[in-house]
Motif scaffolding. Structure first.
Motif, mmCIF file in Angstrom:
data_model
loop_
_atom_site.group_PDB
_atom_site.id
_atom_site.type_symbol
_atom_site.label_atom_id
_atom_site.label_comp_id
_atom_site.label_asym_id
_atom_site.label_seq_id
_atom_site.Cartn_x
_atom_site.Cartn_y
_atom_site.Cartn_z
ATOM 1 N N SER B 110 0.837 -1.205 0.000
ATOM 2 C CA SER B 110 0.000 0.000 0.000
ATOM 3 C C SER B 110 0.868 1.250 0.000
ATOM 4 C CB SER B 110 -0.898 0.016 1.241
ATOM 5 O OG SER B 110 -1.707 -1.130 1.284
ATOM 6 N N THR B 112 3.765 1.694 -1.068
ATOM 7 C CA THR B 112 4.518 1.900 -2.303
ATOM 8 C C THR B 112 3.614 2.320 -3.465
ATOM 9 O OG1 THR B 112 6.023 0.166 -1.551
ATOM 10 C CG2 THR B 112 6.189 0.802 -3.857
ATOM 11 N N PHE B 113 2.389 1.788 -3.478
ATOM 12 C CA PHE B 113 1.565 1.934 -4.684
ATOM 13 C C PHE B 113 0.272 2.711 -4.503
ATOM 14 C CE2 PHE B 113 4.127 -1.905 -5.246
ATOM 15 C CZ PHE B 113 4.732 -1.615 -6.463
ATOM 16 N N ILE B 114 -0.148 2.945 -3.267
ATOM 17 C CA ILE B 114 -1.470 3.547 -3.059
ATOM 18 C C ILE B 114 -1.362 4.908 -2.378
ATOM 19 C CG2 ILE B 114 -3.741 3.220 -1.975
ATOM 20 C CD1 ILE B 114 -3.249 0.226 -1.974
ATOM 21 N N LYS B 172 -5.521 0.381 -9.754
ATOM 22 C CA LYS B 172 -4.121 0.016 -9.890
ATOM 23 C C LYS B 172 -3.864 -1.371 -9.309
ATOM 24 C CE LYS B 172 -1.132 3.682 -8.921
ATOM 25 N NZ LYS B 172 -0.264 4.390 -7.940
ATOM 26 N N ASN B 204 -4.330 -3.472 -17.109
ATOM 27 C CA ASN B 204 -3.077 -2.986 -16.528
ATOM 28 C C ASN B 204 -3.160 -2.714 -15.026
ATOM 29 O OD1 ASN B 204 -0.358 -2.280 -16.650
ATOM 30 N ND2 ASN B 204 -0.823 -0.117 -17.021
ATOM 31 N N PHE B 205 -3.448 -3.764 -14.274
ATOM 32 C CA PHE B 205 -3.376 -3.609 -12.814
ATOM 33 C C PHE B 205 -2.511 -4.698 -12.195
ATOM 34 C CE2 PHE B 205 -7.527 -5.781 -13.654
ATOM 35 C CZ PHE B 205 -7.334 -6.972 -12.956
ATOM 36 N N LEU B 206 -2.153 -4.501 -10.938
ATOM 37 C CA LEU B 206 -1.411 -5.496 -10.158
ATOM 38 C C LEU B 206 -2.398 -6.262 -9.273
ATOM 39 C CD1 LEU B 206 1.550 -3.188 -9.031
ATOM 40 C CD2 LEU B 206 1.524 -4.760 -10.985
ATOM 41 N N GLY B 231 2.806 -12.763 -16.456
ATOM 42 C CA GLY B 231 3.100 -11.351 -16.612
ATOM 43 C C GLY B 231 3.713 -10.708 -15.383
ATOM 44 N N SER B 232 3.945 -11.493 -14.354
ATOM 45 C CA SER B 232 4.563 -10.992 -13.119
ATOM 46 C C SER B 232 3.813 -9.819 -12.515
ATOM 47 C CB SER B 232 6.016 -10.585 -13.366
ATOM 48 O OG SER B 232 6.773 -11.697 -13.701
ATOM 49 N N ARG B 233 2.508 -9.950 -12.481
ATOM 50 C CA ARG B 233 1.705 -8.875 -11.907
ATOM 51 C C ARG B 233 1.233 -9.188 -10.494
ATOM 52 N NH1 ARG B 233 -0.313 -5.046 -15.268
ATOM 53 N NH2 ARG B 233 0.411 -5.206 -17.413
ATOM 54 N N ARG B 256 8.008 -10.285 -8.432
ATOM 55 C CA ARG B 256 9.175 -9.993 -9.266
ATOM 56 C C ARG B 256 10.092 -9.044 -8.497
ATOM 57 N NH1 ARG B 256 7.827 -7.709 -15.191
ATOM 58 N NH2 ARG B 256 8.462 -5.731 -14.262
ATOM 59 N N ASP B 258 11.772 -6.435 -9.113
ATOM 60 C CA ASP B 258 11.619 -4.971 -9.189
ATOM 61 C C ASP B 258 10.329 -4.489 -8.524
ATOM 62 O OD1 ASP B 258 9.946 -5.929 -11.157
ATOM 63 O OD2 ASP B 258 10.781 -4.727 -12.786
ATOM 64 N N LEU B 259 9.467 -5.430 -8.148
ATOM 65 C CA LEU B 259 8.310 -5.067 -7.314
ATOM 66 C C LEU B 259 8.638 -5.226 -5.823
ATOM 67 C CD1 LEU B 259 5.392 -6.777 -9.305
ATOM 68 C CD2 LEU B 259 5.772 -4.319 -9.062
ATOM 69 N N PRO B 262 11.206 -1.953 -3.964
ATOM 70 C CA PRO B 262 10.675 -0.773 -3.262
ATOM 71 C C PRO B 262 10.058 -1.120 -1.902
ATOM 72 C CG PRO B 262 9.359 -1.292 -5.220
ATOM 73 C CD PRO B 262 10.598 -2.115 -5.291
#
Lengths: 398, 398
Positions: B110, B112-114, B172, B204-206, B231-233, B256, B258-259, B262
């Motif tokens: 949350s 990192t992304f929200i 997202k 295009n969401f995680l 797709g590594s989502r 993944r 790179d997720l 962060p």
């Protein structure tokens, strides 16, 4: 899929800084780690912890392993409250929040009060991990230099007046380590502590008083700023990391309950009941006053050894200040860039933390380094300083 | 001094919601707590934990109590990696982040992304503590109903298409508990799992896949969404809370690298080395496959007892669905407001969690309640359901 497209604005801003914890290359095993800011093996009560766990489980069975945890968690709060009374800080239980180390306290305060629009004041130099946490929330730092009496509050006053006149954004928070400062070892004078509180009231800011080293005085026990905090503007941060064991990750924040409540809100479920219960069980078994005394004596003697080694080997190369407590000696070696010679020093057998990492503006700290007297033996300390002096001499002669 | 004047915008918004954890009045001691979402005392391996700590300290002395912690922390990662391979999820070590319970994973994602501009999708109903954490970051929820095959991804698709056409903000992140869902006990079908992944790519969401109950299947082992995540989502969340002990607070996030990076950045120092090392030491000593099997059998039998009690005492009053794993049975009692009768039920001797707390829109859950079969004995379960049925009958007859 590019993860950056999903980051929040704040995440993007935070990740532009240096990655956290990347300030030291790995320290080789053969090195004497004067970089290590943690207690020596002999000062970590691991056998007693084993006993504490054993007693805890015998008495409470599954409780310390459940969400709601053990009654021993309250023992930690009770200990903190009673200990703070002895240090002049009188608090209710609801004014104390136990945290995962003092650093979670810094994180929770930041989360509640700091965003990308917020200005904060930090000492220059300051606790590097603290700076890393603050940078996750803001890049707006005002720095105040430190001298032998701690943060130069006169300078802070000038800066604040100046900003007010120019209608610049005013800071919301001042972060200070007034006693046995990390990294400089200095202690803020009582007059400056009072002055800081006056400024807080005049310019309407909150204070984070990080007192992680407060119990580790050599002669005189400093009065916490929180003890004089009539306006309730101070978050007092304490820790068991320096006096019992860092890996338990138990610290606390003490402040007025309406300042504590929002922190508790965000902390929700980021708890660690087993570690807290283990500490509670240990505290019941332990004469902590005796332990504090023992630690003070050991660290004071360690500090003497480090200082006399510095005098012997580096008296003509460097300057430093006599700490009156804590873990660290802060050394200035004019003509040397301490980051540049670190790898060579480590190859020669000694590590330290280069000064630049403790500064918001790294270039201010190039000639400084931090030595710790908490971890290595006195014999090793003497050798380490001799090795360091040789590396320094080689570079000064080049 | 008014603390609110110092709050950030986000803090002000978060604190307008219900305070965290205030969703249940205290459960009296004489009550049979069908509300308790944690393992029975007999299923918490506290004696083995005592052994684990003893061995750990004998072998590593002070190490588990230092910042950097013990080598046993790597044992936890290794176990997770190997176990996930068996479940069809192949990961590198750097794709796993050990956290303070799965809830710290939700918090770090949350963070990192929200933010207050972010839209997210949650199931209706969903894990109440998860909702509490999300509410600390945003109020923009899109809800998707659940049926006996889990999240109705067809409904999600409709909603997303509709939002896109109308140029509304797109979400997202989608948060789902696909296996043995909390609170409904349902499991998402494999077709819907695939459909959700397709939607993630199209829109295009995680995805956050919360698999806290994944090991606790009765017959068939569901395939994690993460196992099909080309797709590594997907952030896969796991936990040791339901299978070993919640109070250790050890969970993990797998995604993944790179997720993960962060999240690790923001997690910095919010670690708990002693608890992780204790778990590592325990894992070395324990045949976990055998333990998982034992837990599955016990919980399956508990579940049978609870369901047959419901059939016996509430067959004509209520409906529910047969769970195929996990901790919970989700009961619907038409004509009853479960929040309104809770205090009376507790006075009569049984507690449960009222359904409304699992919904973003509380009114959708008024006639539901969550019963847990993880904590109380089978005898108590039978009595508790009988007591509950009497309270319900009294109200239906009024």
């Amino acid at each position: 899929m590019n993860p950056e497209l999903f980051f929040t604005k704040n995440t993007k801003a935070a990740l532009q800084n240096d990655p956290p914890g990347e300030w030291m290359p790995p320290v080789p095993k053969y090195c004497i780690p004067l970089s290590a800011g943690y207690p020596a093996q002999s000062l970590v009560p691991y056998n007693e912890m084993n006993e504490a766990v054993k007693d805890l489980i015998e008495e409470e069975k599954d409780l310390p392993f459940q969400y709601l945890g053990s009654k021993k968690v309250n023992t930690v709060k009770k200990f903190v409250r009673e200990r703070l009374v002895e240090r002049g800080v009188v608090l209710l239980e609801k004014e104390i929040l136990v945290t995962a180390g003092a650093i979670q306290g810094i994180d929770l305060i930041s989360r509640t009060f700091i965003d990308r629009d917020t200005w904060i004041v930090v000492e220059s130099p300051s606790y590097m991990e603290g700076l890393e946490v603050f940078r996750n929330y803001t890049d707006h730092f005002i720095t105040v230099p430190i001298d032998e009496y701690g943060m130069q509050t006169e300078e802070l006053e000038k800066t604040l007046k100046n900003r007010k006149e120019k209608n610049l954004p005013m800071p919301k928070l001042v972060y200070t380590i007034p006693s046995f400062h990390n990294p400089t070892g200095t202690t803020m004078s009582i007059d400056r502590r009072r002055h800081l509180l006056e400024l807080a009231s005049e310019f309407n800011f909150l204070i984070i008083e990080d007192d992680a080293y407060g119990e580790l005085y050599f002669d005189e026990r400093p009065t916490p700023i929180k003890a004089m905090d009539s306006g309730s503007r101070v978050f007092y941060l304490g820790s068991f990391s320096k006096t019992i064991a860092p890996g338990l990750r138990v610290g606390y924040v003490a402040a007025r309950s309406d300042l504590i409540e929002p922190l508790a809100w965000f902390k929700k479920d980021l708890d660690h009941p087993f570690a807290e219960a283990t500490l509670g069980s240990y505290l019941i078994q332990t004469d902590m006053k005796k332990r504090f005394e023992m630690l003070r004596k050991v660290y004071q003697q360690n500090c003497k050894t480090l200082i006399s080694s510095l005098e012997k080997y580096m008296g003509e190369l460097a300057t430093w200040q006599q700490p009156s407590g804590g873990y660290f000696v802060w050394v200035n070696i004019p003509g040397i860039n301490t980051s540049e010679i670190l790898v060579e020093a480590m190859q020669a057998g000694v590590s330290y933390v280069p000064g630049k990492h403790f500064f918001v503006h790294e270039q201010e700290g190039l000639s400084y380094l931090r030595l710790s007297f908490s971890f290595v033996s006195r014999e090793e300390m003497v050798s380490a300083v001799e090795i360091l002096s040789q590396v320094v001499k080689k570079h000064l002669n080049n």
